[in-house]
Motif scaffolding. Structure first.
Motif, PDB file in Angstrom:
ATOM      1  N   LEU A 196       0.951  -1.157   0.131  1.00 54.10           N
ATOM      2  CA  LEU A 196      -0.077  -0.013   0.017  1.00 54.10           C
ATOM      3  C   LEU A 196       0.849   1.211   0.021  1.00 54.10           C
ATOM      4  N   GLU A 198       0.518   5.082   0.298  1.00 50.23           N
ATOM      5  CA  GLU A 198      -0.531   6.147   0.758  1.00 50.23           C
ATOM      6  C   GLU A 198       0.259   7.154   1.399  1.00 50.23           C
ATOM      7  N   ALA A 204      -2.226   4.128   6.523  1.00 49.32           N
ATOM      8  CA  ALA A 204      -1.636   2.955   6.390  1.00 49.32           C
ATOM      9  C   ALA A 204      -1.000   2.433   7.728  1.00 49.32           C
TER      10      ALA A 204
END
Lengths: 240, 292
Positions: A196, A198, A204
């Motif tokens: 991820l 972010e 996150a």
């Protein structure tokens, strides 16, 4: 080479990428094991998106990317995606003029078995019930949050080994972002490996097992989420 | 014949030729959507369709229907060869679109000259599909070939619409046109889709050539005028919109037939180019708006 079920689902070594003569990513390592959610944090221009795009082979790059021990080609996004490394790009990349149903079907492009497609659709609708009610709608006419659901739903249709997400919260209202991240948490808990990227660090950090900090195309630290929070300077930087 | 009959008669023939322009225009759009390239070898496909059918039929006495079928398949194969040999190497080198467009124009000239060397420079024709007397509507005569052209074109447009709407491959081709990178990320083989687009466009061009040759003629050098007409059809419809291009082709055919009636055949091309200029000045995005 046969896949090694004990090797990491995604292992990146010494990945370097450039746009023309500009180096955007310098000798970066990244490892994602089964069921892990790894967050990539860093300021604008740190090379976060470039890292994801280089893994797929969308930008010129050198280095090594393996999945379950198998070396993936460095300039063939179709081969990398077929190996189960699926990217939801920044800006979502949905097929706007096409319907939700068409977008989802194309996510499973390589699957010709109708029952398998149905099975994956059912699983996607479990996560995003709203999509099942909007199958005939043109994807481009949906709200930003719904478009992000289409993008993630479409990626899930490929039955990914590792799901790469480039700033899924970009341009979304906080409530919608929370909804999307809650879905990611559920996906991750069900065993899906996620990378991820972010900007909104606190979000996150709640999900990640490990955080890669990038700056100016280099990995400056690989730490646990708690370390980010406890580290004064980082905390100020990311939570300001 | 009264003036009204003459106009009606012209419109009927305009409709027929318009369908052909429309098919050629669709060919432009299919390749443009898949690659961003305006393929000026499109006219060569039209010429080859009529020419190969003629050679098989007249020289080798192959049955008409089989000759036409073989011609369409052969021209589709020429389309793929063009993509692999001319377009792809430039594509891999990230050549500017402008260079690739020029390369297709060069390919057009090569195909034209090779045909000239292999066949000759004489105009060739094909027999009409059905040698029946024309249908009379009052004093307006409708010949069966025109009906074949119109019905054949509509059937192809319908089949194409179904292909893009229903089949997974058709959807994948549309996806490539919308966002090539996103298509790659779904593991859609974009380069195969590009070859397929060339095959499809070439096949369409060949069908247009086979439908049209019985009412006109074909020769090694008819490609460029057809390419220009198809290009204008695509501009009128909004470049990149296949079904807009078909409507554009019909409009162009009708305008041209009326121009021939009132201004004389000498001004046929002038009328077509005037329509092009009119659209470029007044509505460059075409009737339905350009696709990109």
């Amino acid at each position: 080479m046969a896949p090694d079920p004990h090797a990491p689902l995604l292992q990146v070594r010494g990945l370097t990428a450039r746009y023309g003569h500009v180096r955007a990513l310098e000798a970066t390592d990244l490892t994602v094991d089964r069921g892990e959610l790894v967050a990539i944090l860093g300021p604008n221009g740190a090379g976060k998106s470039t890292l994801l795009r280089a893994i797929l082979g969308l930008v010129a790059n050198t280095g090594e990317v393996r999945s379950e021990g198998v070396v993936l080609p460095r300039a063939d996004p179709v081969a990398v995606a077929s190996a189960g490394i699926v990217l939801v790009p920044e800006g979502r990349g949905i097929f706007g003029p096409m319907t939700v149903a068409e977008n989802l079907r194309l996510g499973a492009y390589r699957v010709r078995d109708r029952r398998e497609v149905e099975r994956r659709l059912a699983r996607t609708f479990e996560l995003f019930p709203r999509l099942s009610e909007r199958l005939g709608q043109t994807a481009g006419s949906m709200s930003g949050g719904e478009q992000q659901m289409v993008a993630i739903g479409r990626a899930l249709m490929a039955d990914p080994k590792v799901l790469l997400l480039d700033e899924p919260s970009l341009g979304l209202a906080p409530r919608v972002t929370a909804e999307i991240l809650e879905t990611l948490r559920r996906l991750n808990q069900s065993g899906l490996s996620v990378v991820l990227v972010e900007q909104k660090a606190p979000l996150a950090l709640e999900l990640a097992v490990r955080v890669h900090l990038l700056s100016l195309g280099r990995t400056v630290a690989v730490i646990s989420p708690d370390q980010v929070k406890s580290h004064d300077e980082l905390a100020r930087y990311y939570f300001a | 014949m009264t003036q009204a009959d003459l106009v009606l008669q012209s419109l009927v023939s305009g409709l027929g030729i318009g369908c052909v322009y429309g098919l050629i225009g669709i060919g432009f759009c299919v390749i443009y959507n898949a690659s961003g390239i305006v393929n000026f070898a499109q006219g060569a496909f039209v010429m080859l369709g009529g020419m190969i059918t003629h050679v098989l039929l007249v020289r080798y006495h192959v049955p008409y229907a089989l000759a036409a079928f073989v011609a369409v398949v052969a021209v589709a194969a020429v389309g793929v060869v063009l993509e692999r040999l001319v377009v792809r190497p430039l594509w891999m080198r990230k050549a500017p679109v402008f260079v690739m467009i020029l390369a297709t124009l060069a390919a057009q000239i090569v195909i034209e000259r090779v045909t000239f060397l292999l066949v000759d420079d004489q105009p060739k024709t094909l027999p009409v599909f059905l040698d029946w007397p024309p249908i009379m509507l009052g004093r307006v005569a409708i010949n069966y070939q025109s009906l074949f052209i119109i019905a054949g074109s509509l059937a192809i447009v319908g089949a194409l619409a179904l292909f893009f709407k229903v089949t997974l491959t058709g959807k994948a081709m549309r996806a490539c046109a919308i966002d090539r990178e996103a298509a790659l990320l779904q593991a859609i083989p974009v380069s195969t889709m590009l070859a397929l687009a060339f095959a499809l466009s070439a096949g369409l061009g060949a069908v247009a050539g086979i439908l049209l040759t019985p009412t006109q003629y074909t020769a090694f050098n008819v490609g460029v005028p057809f390419a220009i007409s198809g290009f204008i059809a695509a501009i009128i419809g909004g470049f990149g919109r296949p079904f807009g291009a078909f409507v554009g082709g019909l409009a162009l055919g009708l305008v041209q037939s009326i121009a021939i009636l009132w201004l004389g055949a000498g001004l046929k091309s002038a009328a077509a180019l005037s329509v092009l200029l009119l659209f470029l000045f007044v509505r460059p995005a075409g009737i339905f708006g350009a696709a990109k």
